[in-house]
Design a protein around this motif. Structure first.
Motif, mmCIF file in Angstrom:
data_model
loop_
_atom_site.group_PDB
_atom_site.id
_atom_site.type_symbol
_atom_site.label_atom_id
_atom_site.label_comp_id
_atom_site.label_asym_id
_atom_site.label_seq_id
_atom_site.Cartn_x
_atom_site.Cartn_y
_atom_site.Cartn_z
ATOM 1 N N LEU A 89 45.822 65.469 53.356
ATOM 2 C CA LEU A 89 45.475 66.204 54.220
ATOM 3 C C LEU A 89 45.301 65.977 55.752
ATOM 4 O O LEU A 89 44.931 66.632 56.313
ATOM 5 N N SER A 90 45.330 65.196 55.764
ATOM 6 C CA SER A 90 45.319 64.422 57.176
ATOM 7 C C SER A 90 46.441 64.035 57.346
ATOM 8 O O SER A 90 46.787 62.720 58.083
ATOM 9 N N GLY A 91 47.962 63.877 56.604
ATOM 10 C CA GLY A 91 49.250 63.794 57.951
ATOM 11 C C GLY A 91 50.202 62.754 56.530
ATOM 12 O O GLY A 91 50.586 62.780 56.962
ATOM 13 N N GLY A 92 49.323 62.389 55.144
ATOM 14 C CA GLY A 92 49.784 61.813 54.312
ATOM 15 C C GLY A 92 50.273 60.052 55.001
ATOM 16 O O GLY A 92 49.556 59.574 54.829
ATOM 17 N N PRO A 93 51.767 60.243 54.286
ATOM 18 C CA PRO A 93 51.807 58.358 54.759
ATOM 19 C C PRO A 93 51.939 58.605 55.842
ATOM 20 O O PRO A 93 51.908 57.354 56.502
ATOM 21 N N PHE A 94 52.208 59.583 57.337
ATOM 22 C CA PHE A 94 52.179 59.071 58.196
ATOM 23 C C PHE A 94 50.888 59.088 58.402
ATOM 24 O O PHE A 94 50.688 57.841 59.859
ATOM 25 N N ASN A 95 49.918 58.686 57.819
ATOM 26 C CA ASN A 95 48.176 58.815 58.376
ATOM 27 C C ASN A 95 48.059 56.948 58.278
ATOM 28 O O ASN A 95 48.447 56.686 57.345
ATOM 29 N N PRO A 96 47.794 57.098 59.994
ATOM 30 C CA PRO A 96 47.895 54.930 59.661
ATOM 31 C C PRO A 96 46.477 54.741 59.145
ATOM 32 O O PRO A 96 46.935 52.903 58.545
ATOM 33 N N PHE A 97 45.690 55.353 58.786
ATOM 34 C CA PHE A 97 45.182 55.211 57.783
ATOM 35 C C PHE A 97 45.252 54.649 56.401
ATOM 36 O O PHE A 97 44.163 54.316 55.456
ATOM 37 N N SER A 98 46.287 54.447 56.048
ATOM 38 C CA SER A 98 46.717 54.254 54.398
ATOM 39 C C SER A 98 45.911 52.916 54.406
ATOM 40 O O SER A 98 46.431 52.437 52.904
ATOM 41 N N THR A 99 46.203 52.055 55.297
ATOM 42 C CA THR A 99 46.392 50.940 55.714
ATOM 43 C C THR A 99 44.820 50.347 54.421
ATOM 44 O O THR A 99 44.404 48.741 53.836
ATOM 45 N N LEU A 100 43.814 51.397 54.054
ATOM 46 C CA LEU A 100 42.690 51.042 53.822
ATOM 47 C C LEU A 100 43.007 50.778 52.424
ATOM 48 O O LEU A 100 41.169 50.787 51.530
ATOM 49 N N TYR A 101 44.055 51.266 51.820
ATOM 50 C CA TYR A 101 44.163 50.704 50.510
ATOM 51 C C TYR A 101 44.329 49.453 50.334
ATOM 52 O O TYR A 101 43.360 49.156 49.280
ATOM 53 N N LEU A 102 44.991 48.892 50.936
ATOM 54 C CA LEU A 102 43.987 47.239 50.935
ATOM 55 C C LEU A 102 42.867 46.228 51.185
ATOM 56 O O LEU A 102 42.669 45.745 50.238
ATOM 57 N N VAL A 103 41.584 47.376 51.607
ATOM 58 C CA VAL A 103 40.615 47.430 51.242
ATOM 59 C C VAL A 103 39.696 47.471 49.892
ATOM 60 O O VAL A 103 39.153 45.789 49.519
ATOM 61 N N HIS A 104 40.462 48.242 49.311
ATOM 62 C CA HIS A 104 39.677 48.387 48.360
ATOM 63 C C HIS A 104 40.714 46.936 47.342
ATOM 64 O O HIS A 104 39.747 46.489 46.193
ATOM 65 N N ILE A 105 42.020 46.527 47.530
ATOM 66 C CA ILE A 105 42.576 45.879 46.370
ATOM 67 C C ILE A 105 41.795 44.771 46.420
ATOM 68 O O ILE A 105 41.786 43.606 45.898
ATOM 69 N N ALA A 106 41.349 44.267 47.722
ATOM 70 C CA ALA A 106 41.240 43.126 48.283
ATOM 71 C C ALA A 106 39.665 42.839 47.362
ATOM 72 O O ALA A 106 39.249 41.915 46.923
ATOM 73 N N LEU A 107 38.725 44.023 47.450
ATOM 74 C CA LEU A 107 37.537 43.906 47.362
ATOM 75 C C LEU A 107 37.823 44.189 45.671
ATOM 76 O O LEU A 107 36.621 43.249 44.716
ATOM 77 N N ALA A 108 38.745 44.523 45.264
ATOM 78 C CA ALA A 108 38.636 44.020 43.695
ATOM 79 C C ALA A 108 39.578 42.873 43.354
ATOM 80 O O ALA A 108 38.494 42.038 42.517
ATOM 81 N N ALA A 109 39.847 42.245 44.213
ATOM 82 C CA ALA A 109 40.240 40.885 44.287
ATOM 83 C C ALA A 109 38.999 39.830 43.798
ATOM 84 O O ALA A 109 39.054 38.815 42.514
ATOM 85 N N VAL A 110 38.382 40.587 44.386
ATOM 86 C CA VAL A 110 37.156 39.641 44.141
ATOM 87 C C VAL A 110 35.913 39.205 43.410
ATOM 88 O O VAL A 110 35.739 38.224 42.808
ATOM 89 N N VAL A 111 36.025 40.881 42.830
ATOM 90 C CA VAL A 111 34.263 41.299 42.248
ATOM 91 C C VAL A 111 34.825 40.905 40.483
ATOM 92 O O VAL A 111 34.228 41.526 39.858
ATOM 93 N N LEU A 112 36.495 41.381 40.316
ATOM 94 C CA LEU A 112 36.761 41.988 38.706
ATOM 95 C C LEU A 112 37.913 41.096 38.578
ATOM 96 O O LEU A 112 38.615 40.389 39.004
ATOM 97 N N ARG A 113 37.928 41.151 37.500
ATOM 98 C CA ARG A 113 38.494 39.920 36.618
ATOM 99 C C ARG A 113 40.421 40.558 36.987
ATOM 100 O O ARG A 113 40.271 41.403 37.483
ATOM 101 N N ALA A 114 41.646 39.966 36.442
ATOM 102 C CA ALA A 114 43.204 39.553 37.030
ATOM 103 C C ALA A 114 43.458 41.207 36.603
ATOM 104 O O ALA A 114 43.803 42.705 36.792
ATOM 105 N N ARG A 115 42.758 41.356 35.590
ATOM 106 C CA ARG A 115 43.518 42.979 34.092
ATOM 107 C C ARG A 115 42.656 44.125 34.828
ATOM 108 O O ARG A 115 43.750 45.172 35.177
#
Length: 439
Positions: A89-115
């Motif tokens: 709703l705010s620019g799609g891939p042009f929105n610079p805050f798409s890097t926030l995907y990495l936050v969720h991935i980093a958190l998953a790597a800390v608190v969840l198992r590999a699968r």
């Protein structure tokens, strides 16, 4: 592992509240500050879904439900989907805050198992890919638009810098807090294992005492009977009769010692709580102690006025054992100093001797059962061990400080408020046991 999931969920809830506030603030800043044409209603509706889900999840978690790993993944997956909607709703891939995907991935790597982590990575890649499909790979989508995202390249680059800072801050903050919380939990587990190990040693010691009392009761009774017969003989000299009486007295003392050994091995859990002043407790502990004339103690005025409910016999025996160690460690012409003080949380008793002190390797093992540096016949190495075993369940502490050539300082503390809770529970349990059945 389940406890770790509960800790992770608590921090995930806090992070999501921070994300809700941050997303709302960014939307208002972009619309009002930068005057970007954004659909406010759909954007705030998406943020509202995140807030509502977080509130419901928090209420659900307060009921002490069992937290499963898939639940954490489901929460993170929902956040990835909601982030995708906001970006769309705010620019799609042009929105610079798409890097926030990495936050969720980093958190998953800390608190969840590999699968589960790889599953979230796949979901994030898929969601991010849909933004390219909708905004770049559908021909003619923006053909009639008066404004194209390519015109906002400078703003996009500046936004990427801000988004990088936010993502980095979120990752570092959350990872450090979760790591710290897990470290505290591990420390609590280590302490709990130590308490369990001490309780097992106490149980073994009580069993040993009971076995010793059982095995020694017969020969001691025989000695007492023989001594009584010798005492009754007319031809026995007065000196011999005194020796027979002494034997009987010592046998009776052995009986008393064996009868109390199991109770003295940390049986404060079953002892009734009585109210007395700390000064009376200390006097009870020092009564009849060999070498007590070398003990000098001081206390503030409250020690003879304020009463506290505690297991008097067990605690006095613990104090007695510590003072006895201090007397044995000091030369006969030296003093042992005791200081009793009222602190904010409770009472503190300091026992300081002028002995030769202990090296670091001995100090580290001083509270171990049956560890002693005394000559044979002067102790079994149980004084400090039993003192700590009595204080720990009461919420107290036993701390040792010693240096070679400078003596040893032992500090015993017991909290007043915790003892009041124990006393109340003890009285309630006693009252319940006295009620007739059915009441």
């Amino acid at each position: 592992m389940r406890e770790a999931h509960a800790i992770n969920l608590s921090w995930l809830l806090r992070l999501r509240w921070g994300a809700v506030v941050g997303q709302a603030a960014l939307i208002l800043l972009a619309r009002l500050g930068l005057e970007m044409p954004l659909p406010l209603v759909p954007l705030f509706a998406t943020v509202g879904i995140a807030a509502a889900s977080n509130a419901a999840l928090g209420l659900w978690a307060r009921r002490r439900r069992e937290i499963q790993e898939w639940m954490l993944w489901a929460v993170m997956a929902l956040d990835v989907v909601l982030l995708t909607v906001l970006l769309d709703l705010s620019g799609g891939p042009f929105n610079p805050f798409s890097t926030l995907y990495l936050v969720h991935i980093a958190l998953a790597a800390v608190v969840l198992r590999a699968r589960w982590t790889w599953a979230l990575v796949a979901l994030a890649l898929g969601c991010f890919g849909t933004l390219f499909v909708r905004h770049l790979w559908i021909p003619g989508r923006d053909a009639s638009a008066a404004h194209h995202h390519i015109d906002d390249v400078p703003l996009h680059l500046e936004g990427m810098w801000v988004a990088f800072g936010l993502a980095s801050g979120f990752i570092v903050y959350f990872v450090q807090r979760v790591t710290r919380a897990l470290a505290e939990r591990d420390a609590e587990l280590v302490a709990a294992r130590a308490v369990t190990a001490r309780n097992e040693k106490l149980a073994a010691l009580a069993t040993l005492a009971a076995g010793a009392a059982h095995e020694l009761s017969t020969p001691l009774s025989t000695i007492a009977v023989v001594a009584r017969e010798l005492e009754r003989r007319v031809e026995l000299s007065p000196a011999g009769r005194e020796d027979a009486q002494l034997i009987r007295q010592q046998v009776a003392r052995c009986h008393d010692i064996l009868a109390q050994m199991a109770a003295d091995a940390g049986a404060s859990r079953g002892e009734a709580f009585v109210s007395l002043t700390p000064a009376s407790l200390l006097e009870q502990a020092l009564e009849g102690l060999r070498g007590v004339e070398r003990v000098r103690w001081e206390a503030d005025g409250r020690c003879r006025e304020e009463e506290v409910s505690l297991p008097a016999r067990a605690l006095s025996q613990a104090i007695r054992g510590v003072v006895k160690n201090a007397l044995q460690a000091s030369a006969e012409q030296t003093r042992v100093r005791l200081a009793l003080a009222r602190e904010e949380a409770g009472w503190r008793l300091s026992v300081e001797d002028e002995g030769s002190g202990m090296p670091a390797e001995v100090l580290a093992r001083a509270c171990d059962p049956f560890f002693t540096t005394k000559p044979p016949g002067e102790g079994m190495g149980l004084g400090l061990f039993l003192a700590r075993a009595v204080l720990d369940p009461l919420g107290g502490r036993l701390e040792l400080r010693s240096e070679l050539g400078k003596g040893t300082l032992v500090e015993m503390t017991w909290p007043v408020e915790r003892l009041r809770q124990f006393a109340r529970l003890s009285s309630e349990a006693s009252g319940a046991s006295l009620r007739p059945p059915g009441e």
